[in-house]
Design a protein around this motif. Structure first.
Motif, mmCIF file in Angstrom:
data_model
loop_
_atom_site.group_PDB
_atom_site.id
_atom_site.type_symbol
_atom_site.label_atom_id
_atom_site.label_comp_id
_atom_site.label_asym_id
_atom_site.label_seq_id
_atom_site.Cartn_x
_atom_site.Cartn_y
_atom_site.Cartn_z
ATOM 1 N N VAL A 220 27.852 65.273 64.249
ATOM 2 C CA VAL A 220 27.277 64.204 63.420
ATOM 3 C C VAL A 220 25.769 64.442 63.301
ATOM 4 N N PRO A 221 25.180 64.337 62.095
ATOM 5 C CA PRO A 221 23.716 64.464 61.955
ATOM 6 C C PRO A 221 23.006 63.401 62.788
ATOM 7 N N GLU A 222 21.811 63.722 63.293
ATOM 8 C CA GLU A 222 21.087 62.799 64.165
ATOM 9 C C GLU A 222 20.848 61.442 63.510
ATOM 10 N N ALA A 223 20.579 61.446 62.213
ATOM 11 C CA ALA A 223 20.311 60.189 61.511
ATOM 12 C C ALA A 223 21.522 59.262 61.491
ATOM 13 N N SER A 224 22.715 59.822 61.721
ATOM 14 C CA SER A 224 23.943 59.009 61.681
ATOM 15 C C SER A 224 24.516 58.743 63.061
ATOM 16 N N LEU A 225 23.775 59.080 64.116
ATOM 17 C CA LEU A 225 24.312 58.936 65.467
ATOM 18 C C LEU A 225 24.631 57.479 65.816
ATOM 19 N N LEU A 226 23.706 56.580 65.503
ATOM 20 C CA LEU A 226 23.943 55.171 65.826
ATOM 21 C C LEU A 226 25.159 54.648 65.066
ATOM 22 N N GLN A 227 25.263 55.022 63.817
ATOM 23 C CA GLN A 227 26.413 54.624 63.007
ATOM 24 C C GLN A 227 27.705 55.162 63.631
ATOM 25 N N ALA A 228 27.684 56.432 64.036
ATOM 26 C CA ALA A 228 28.875 57.050 64.623
ATOM 27 C C ALA A 228 29.253 56.375 65.938
ATOM 28 N N ASN A 229 28.262 56.123 66.797
ATOM 29 C CA ASN A 229 28.545 55.467 68.070
ATOM 30 C C ASN A 229 29.090 54.063 67.869
ATOM 31 N N GLY A 230 28.533 53.335 66.886
ATOM 32 C CA GLY A 230 29.026 51.995 66.597
ATOM 33 C C GLY A 230 30.463 52.016 66.124
ATOM 34 N N PHE A 231 30.769 52.943 65.248
ATOM 35 C CA PHE A 231 32.131 53.033 64.723
ATOM 36 C C PHE A 231 33.111 53.396 65.837
ATOM 37 N N LEU A 232 32.728 54.377 66.680
ATOM 38 C CA LEU A 232 33.614 54.811 67.756
ATOM 39 C C LEU A 232 33.838 53.685 68.769
ATOM 40 N N ASN A 233 32.772 52.962 69.118
ATOM 41 C CA ASN A 233 32.925 51.828 70.031
ATOM 42 C C ASN A 233 33.838 50.761 69.449
ATOM 43 N N GLY A 234 33.658 50.494 68.157
ATOM 44 C CA GLY A 234 34.515 49.507 67.497
ATOM 45 C C GLY A 234 35.972 49.908 67.531
ATOM 46 N N VAL A 235 36.241 51.180 67.287
ATOM 47 C CA VAL A 235 37.619 51.685 67.323
ATOM 48 C C VAL A 235 38.212 51.547 68.722
ATOM 49 N N ILE A 236 37.432 51.945 69.742
ATOM 50 C CA ILE A 236 37.928 51.894 71.118
ATOM 51 C C ILE A 236 38.258 50.460 71.525
ATOM 52 N N GLN A 237 37.347 49.529 71.239
ATOM 53 C CA GLN A 237 37.569 48.146 71.655
ATOM 54 C C GLN A 237 38.680 47.482 70.850
ATOM 55 N N THR A 238 38.808 47.837 69.568
ATOM 56 C CA THR A 238 39.909 47.296 68.766
ATOM 57 C C THR A 238 41.250 47.765 69.315
ATOM 58 N N CYS A 239 41.326 49.050 69.651
ATOM 59 C CA CYS A 239 42.559 49.587 70.230
ATOM 60 C C CYS A 239 42.828 48.980 71.602
ATOM 61 N N SER A 240 41.759 48.734 72.363
ATOM 62 C CA SER A 240 41.928 48.103 73.676
ATOM 63 C C SER A 240 42.488 46.693 73.518
ATOM 64 N N LEU A 241 41.919 45.953 72.568
ATOM 65 C CA LEU A 241 42.375 44.580 72.330
ATOM 66 C C LEU A 241 43.841 44.567 71.906
ATOM 67 N N ALA A 242 44.183 45.447 70.966
ATOM 68 C CA ALA A 242 45.565 45.514 70.500
ATOM 69 C C ALA A 242 46.487 46.038 71.598
ATOM 70 N N GLY A 243 46.004 47.021 72.355
ATOM 71 C CA GLY A 243 46.823 47.624 73.401
ATOM 72 C C GLY A 243 47.199 46.641 74.482
ATOM 73 N N TRP A 244 46.217 45.877 74.976
ATOM 74 C CA TRP A 244 46.506 44.911 76.029
ATOM 75 C C TRP A 244 47.340 43.748 75.499
ATOM 76 N N ALA A 245 47.075 43.363 74.244
ATOM 77 C CA ALA A 245 47.816 42.233 73.669
ATOM 78 C C ALA A 245 49.289 42.570 73.464
ATOM 79 N N LEU A 246 49.564 43.793 73.007
ATOM 80 C CA LEU A 246 50.939 44.180 72.697
ATOM 81 C C LEU A 246 51.639 44.873 73.852
ATOM 82 N N GLY A 247 50.841 45.427 74.773
ATOM 83 C CA GLY A 247 51.419 46.263 75.819
ATOM 84 C C GLY A 247 52.433 45.551 76.686
ATOM 85 N N ALA A 248 52.078 44.357 77.153
ATOM 86 C CA ALA A 248 52.993 43.624 78.036
ATOM 87 C C ALA A 248 54.312 43.320 77.335
#
Length: 406
Positions: free
Chosen positions: A129-157
Motif C-alpha cells: 500500500v502507498p504510504e499516503a494510503s496507510l491510514l486508510q488501509a489500516n482503518g479498513f482492515l481493522n473494520g473488517v477484522i472487528q466486523t468478522c469478530s462481531l459476526a463470528g461470536w454472534a453466530l458461532g454459538a
C-alpha cells in the motif's frame, strides 16, 4: 490507493478471523464436555495466549529468511493442516476417547503460527500500500477484522450448537484453507524481499526488535503507552464485564452481550470511517492524543455508570476511542522506520502485549475480588491516563521539532 494485493490481504484476514473464532468456540465446548471443569476449560485461552507469545518471539528469527507474503501463506497452510487434523480427530473418536492433552497440543501449535502471522500481516501492509494510503488501509482492515469478530461470536454459538464441534472445526479448516489460497495470490512484485543484514545468532534476531523499539523516540513513547494500557488490558474482557453487568448495572446477562457488541460496533464504525479518509497521516499525533485521552476519560465514566442503556452508549464511544488510538499507533510504527525493521518491531510489540495480557488477567482479577468491580475500572482509567501522558509528550515533541524546522 488500495492495491489488489491489499484487497487479497483483507479478504484472507476476514476468512481467517472467522475460522479462528469458530474453532475457538468449538474447542471450548469440547473441552468443557470432556472435563466438566471450568478450570481446565479456562486453561485453553491461557495456552493459546502462550502459543501466540512464543510465535511472536520466534517471528524475528524467521522473517529474514522469507518473503513476507510467502511466510504468511506458510502460516495459514500450517493452521489449515492443524485444524484439519483437529477436525478429523474430533469426528473419528467419541468424546470419551478424546485426549485433552492432544487437543491442547494441536491448539498450541496453531497458536504459534497465529503469533507469527500477526506481525507479518502488519509488516506486509506498507509493502503493498502507498504510504499516503496507510491510514486508510489500516482503518479498513481493522473494520473488517472487528466486523468478522462481531459476526463470528454472534453466530458461532448457534452454529456450534446446531452442527456440533467437529463439523464447526471442519468449516474453520475450510475457511483457513481459503484464506491461505487468497494470500498466495498476493503479487510478489509488490512484496519485495526486505534487504536486511542477517543477524549473527537467533538471540540477536529476537532482541533486534526491542533495540529498534528503544532506538526510535516515537516508538519509546509507544512502548510506554503499551505498558500502562497492557497492565489493565483485560479490564474489558468478557468475565469482568459480566461481573460489572451483574454487580453494578444489576441487569440480566443479555446486557453483557449487548455491551460487548456496542464496544465492537464503535470500533467498526470509526475504523470504516477512517478508511474513507485517505491522506490524513499528518494528523496521527492528534489521533493518538484524542484516542488515548478519550479512552481514559470514558473508562472512568464507565466505572460510575449504573444505568444499562447509558453503559451501552458509553461502550460504543469507548470502542470508537480505542479504534482511533489503535489506528494511529499502527500507522505511526509503519511510518517511523524502514520496512525492513517492521517485522521484528511488530513481533516485539505482539509479545509484549500477550505477556501483559496474562499479567493483566491476574491483576484485574485480584483487584475485582478484593476491592470491587467499580474500583477495578477506576484503577484502569488511572493507568490509561498515564498512557495518555505519553501521547501528550509525543505531541509536544512533534510541535517542538516543527518549530525548529521553521
Amino acid at each position: 490507493m488500495l492495491t489488489k494485493s491489499f484487497h487479497r490481504l483483507w479478504l484472507s484476514q476476514a476468512l481467517s478471523t472467522l475460522g479462528d473464532i469458530w474453532y475457538i468456540l468449538a474447542l471450548v465446548v469440547t473441552l468443557y464436555n470432556l472435563s466438566g471443569s471450568a478450570f481446565i476449560t479456562a486453561l485453553y485461552p491461557l495456552l493459546r495466549s502462550m502459543g501466540m507469545t512464543v510465535g511472536s518471539i520466534v517471528a524475528p528469527v524467521i522473517t529474514p529468511k522469507f518473503r513476507l507474503s510467502h511466510l504468511l501463506t506458510i502460516c495459514l497452510r500450517g493452521q489449515t493442516i492443524g485444524l484439519s487434523l483437529l477436525a478429523a480427530y474430533i469426528l473419528l473418536y467419541s468424546h470419551e476417547r478424546l485426549s485433552i492433552v492432544l487437543l491442547v497440543s494441536i491448539v498450541f501449535f496453531i497458536s504459534i503460527l497465529e503469533g507469527i502471522a500477526g506481525p507479518v500481516r502488519s509488516s506486509l501492509i506498507p509493502l503493498i500500500v502507498p504510504e499516503a494510503s496507510l491510514l486508510q488501509a489500516n482503518g479498513f482492515l481493522n473494520g473488517v477484522i472487528q466486523t468478522c469478530s462481531l459476526a463470528g461470536w454472534a453466530l458461532g454459538a448457534i452454529i456450534v450448537s446446531w452442527l456440533g464441534a467437529g463439523l464447526v472445526v471442519v468449516i474453520s479448516a475450510l475457511l483457513l484453507g481459503a484464506a491461505w489460497i487468497i494470500a498466495s495470490l498476493i503479487r510478489k512484485s509488490e512484496t519485495a524481499i526486505l534487504e536486511v543484514s542477517p543477524p549473527t545468532s537467533w538471540w540477536s534476531s529476537i532482541h533486534v526488535g526491542w533495540q529498534h523499539y528503544f532506538r526510535v523516540p516515537k516508538l519509546r513513547l509507544l512502548f510506554w503507552m503499551n505498558i500502562w494500557e497492557g497492565l489493565f488490558g483485560a479490564v474489558f474482557a468478557g468475565a469482568f464485564l459480566l461481573v460489572f453487568v451483574g454487580e453494578r448495572l444489576h441487569a440480566e446477562e443479555i446486557w453483557w452481550g449487548w455491551i460487548n457488541g456496542a464496544y465492537l460496533g464503535g470500533f467498526v464504525i470509526v475504523s470504516l470511517l477512517v478508511s474513507r479518509l485517505p491522506g490524513q497521516i499528518q494528523n496521527l499525533g492528534r489521533m493518538l492524543l484524542i484516542g488515548s485521552g478519550g479512552y481514559a476519560i470514558i473508562t472512568f465514566g464507565f466505572s460510575y455508570t449504573s444505568i444499562p442503556i447509558l453503559a451501552l452508549s458509553v461502550m460504543l464511544i469507548l470502542g470508537a476511542a480505542q479504534s482511533v488510538k489503535d489506528l494511529a499507533e499502527r500507522t505511526l510504527i509503519q511510518t517511523s522506520v524502514p520496512s525492513s525493521e517492521l517485522p521484528p518491531i511488530f513481533a516485539a510489540q505482539s509479545s509484549l502485549i500477550s505477556l501483559l495480557y496474562g499479567v493483566s488477567l491476574l491483576l484485574c482479577g485480584w483487584i475485582a475480588d478484593t476491592l470491587g468491580i467499580q474500583v477495578l475500572y477506576v484503577f484502569a482509567a488511572g493507568s490509561f491516563a498515564i498512557s495518555f501522558a505519553g501521547a501528550a509528550i509525543f505531541i509536544a515533541i512533534g510541535d517542538k521539532q516543527r518549530q525548529e524546522q521553521t
